[in-house]
Write an enzyme that holds these catalytic residues in place. Structure first.
Site, PDB file in Angstrom:
ATOM      1  CB  SER A   1      -0.912   0.025   1.238  1.00  0.00           C
ATOM      2  OG  SER A   1      -1.820  -1.035   1.215  1.00  0.00           O
TER       3      SER A   1
ATOM      4  CG  HIS B   1      -2.892  -2.560  -3.326  1.00  0.00           C
ATOM      5  ND1 HIS B   1      -1.840  -3.428  -3.180  1.00  0.00           N
ATOM      6  CD2 HIS B   1      -3.158  -2.077  -2.081  1.00  0.00           C
ATOM      7  CE1 HIS B   1      -1.498  -3.491  -1.903  1.00  0.00           C
ATOM      8  NE2 HIS B   1      -2.290  -2.683  -1.223  1.00  0.00           N
TER       9      HIS B   1
ATOM     10  CG  HIS C   1      -4.799  -7.657   0.076  1.00  0.00           C
ATOM     11  ND1 HIS C   1      -4.893  -6.754  -0.964  1.00  0.00           N
ATOM     12  CD2 HIS C   1      -3.721  -7.278   0.812  1.00  0.00           C
ATOM     13  CE1 HIS C   1      -3.918  -5.871  -0.859  1.00  0.00           C
ATOM     14  NE2 HIS C   1      -3.196  -6.167   0.204  1.00  0.00           N
TER      15      HIS C   1
ATOM     16  CE1 TYR D   1      -8.476  -6.054   1.573  1.00  0.00           C
ATOM     17  CE2 TYR D   1      -6.662  -6.873   2.910  1.00  0.00           C
ATOM     18  CZ  TYR D   1      -7.183  -5.941   2.026  1.00  0.00           C
ATOM     19  OH  TYR D   1      -6.395  -4.893   1.598  1.00  0.00           O
ATOM     20  CD  GLU D   2      -8.160  -7.142  -2.970  1.00  0.00           C
ATOM     21  OE1 GLU D   2      -8.532  -6.508  -3.959  1.00  0.00           O
ATOM     22  OE2 GLU D   2      -6.978  -7.527  -2.809  1.00  0.00           O
TER      23      GLU D   2
ATOM     24  CB  ALA E   1       1.663  -0.407   4.410  1.00  0.00           C
TER      25      ALA E   1
ATOM     26  CG  MET F   1      -4.671  -7.176   6.944  1.00  0.00           C
ATOM     27  SD  MET F   1      -6.095  -6.106   6.603  1.00  0.00           S
ATOM     28  CE  MET F   1      -6.220  -5.216   8.170  1.00  0.00           C
ATOM     29  CB  SER F   2      -0.323  -8.555   2.093  1.00  0.00           C
ATOM     30  OG  SER F   2       0.767  -7.793   2.612  1.00  0.00           O
TER      31      SER F   2
ATOM     32  CG  ASN G   1      -0.870   1.730  11.294  1.00  0.00           C
ATOM     33  OD1 ASN G   1      -0.745   1.343  10.121  1.00  0.00           O
ATOM     34  ND2 ASN G   1      -1.398   0.970  12.224  1.00  0.00           N
TER      35      ASN G   1
ATOM     36  CG  HIS H   1      -6.137   2.182   3.432  1.00  0.00           C
ATOM     37  ND1 HIS H   1      -5.216   1.147   3.535  1.00  0.00           N
ATOM     38  CD2 HIS H   1      -6.107   2.553   2.126  1.00  0.00           C
ATOM     39  CE1 HIS H   1      -4.689   0.901   2.353  1.00  0.00           C
ATOM     40  NE2 HIS H   1      -5.197   1.745   1.480  1.00  0.00           N
TER      41      HIS H   1
END
Length: 277
Positions: free
Chosen positions: A35, A66, A88, A90-91, A118, A216-217, A240, A252
């Site tokens: 990201s 992305h 990802h 989650y997509e 990220a 998450m990746s 973060n 995000h």
């Protein structure tokens, strides 16, 4: 009727064949950008851009930051293939599909892979804007891209993950960082399913388990790369601090803002590493 193994082989070959038709470069280094880190794409010379939607069997990115295109060209005369945007779970994609482009990279000739992401800082000594060399990972997505029949032409049934992130490439990254006066953290990345950010209690659990950064990746891509015999280097941008560390919500937007702030540091590090991978 094709076996599952034969089917994936066919898909890999069809995707690679289409890419070769659009491009004359045979890439040696693969790059997957997280990201807000797609700025590296600006530095590819003689770049050929191929939208993911045009490549047979490729999924499509749906997340801000992305951009959804495959770039081929050279960086400091080294032939590269770059995913500007990743997929990802989650997509809605399965782990084997999120990592499918790594299979295609292997078919195109890639022998080493740089994955960036990220990530949220779990280690209390980290600060937003830090760069972390990934020394190892925890796969806590609840799944694995190698589940199902194994095709021995793609890799062994039980691949070794004891050195998932190449010692040689990590040492190279450290030497480059010292030469550029960049403080490069080193730690364990934990990959979760998402898309919710973690709860404060989950972050305490992850820290107890040995995690330094969370995202998450990445883990599915690295598992498939190692299965395929590709050498891997991973770098996280600490975008973060994870939930519960600071008294503020996670967003995000913050991830994207921090990625922009570390742009020059990130580019300098990666540009010096790629020619030696």
């Amino acid at each position: 009727m094709m076996s599952a193994g034969t089917g994936i082989q066919q898909q890999i070959k069809e995707a690679a064949a289409y890419i070769r038709q659009q491009n004359v470069v045979q890439p040696e280094v693969g790059l997957i950008l997280g990201s807000g880190l797609g700025v590296l794409a600006e530095l590819i010379q003689n770049a050929v851009s191929i939208p993911y939607a045009d490549i047979p069997h490729f999924p499509v990115s749906t997340v801000e930051g992305h951009e959804g295109e495959l770039l081929l060209g050279t960086i400091h005369e080294r032939p590269v293939v770059m995913m500007k945007g990743r997929f990802h779970m989650y997509e809605g994609y399965g782990p084997e599909l999120t990592a499918f482009p790594v299979r295609v990279m292997k078919e195109l000739g890639v022998t080493s892979l740089l994955v960036t992401n990220a990530a949220g800082g779990v280690n209390l000594s980290y600060e937003p804007g830090d760069l972390m060399l990934i020394s190892d990972h925890l796969n806590m997505t609840g799944t694995n891209p190698l589940i199902g029949p194994n095709d021995p032409e793609l890799g062994v049934r039980f691949p070794d993950m004891s050195v998932a992130y190449s010692r040689r490439l990590r040492q190279l990254a450290k030497e480059v960082a010292v030469g550029q006066s960049i403080e490069l953290r080193e730690g364990v990345y934990v990959g979760l399913l998402g898309p919710t950010y973690e709860t404060p209690a989950e972050i305490v659990m992850l820290r107890t388990l040995g995690a330094d950064a969370v995202g998450m990746s990445t883990v599915s891509e690295v598992i498939v790369a190692r299965h395929a015999g590709i050498e891997v280097l991973g770098i996280s941008c600490i975008s973060n601090m994870a939930a519960g560390i600071l008294d503020q919500p996670l967003s995000h937007d913050e991830v994207m803002e921090t990625a922009e702030k570390v742009r020059e540091k990130f580019l300098g590090l990666v540009l010096a590493i790629i020619p030696q991978m």
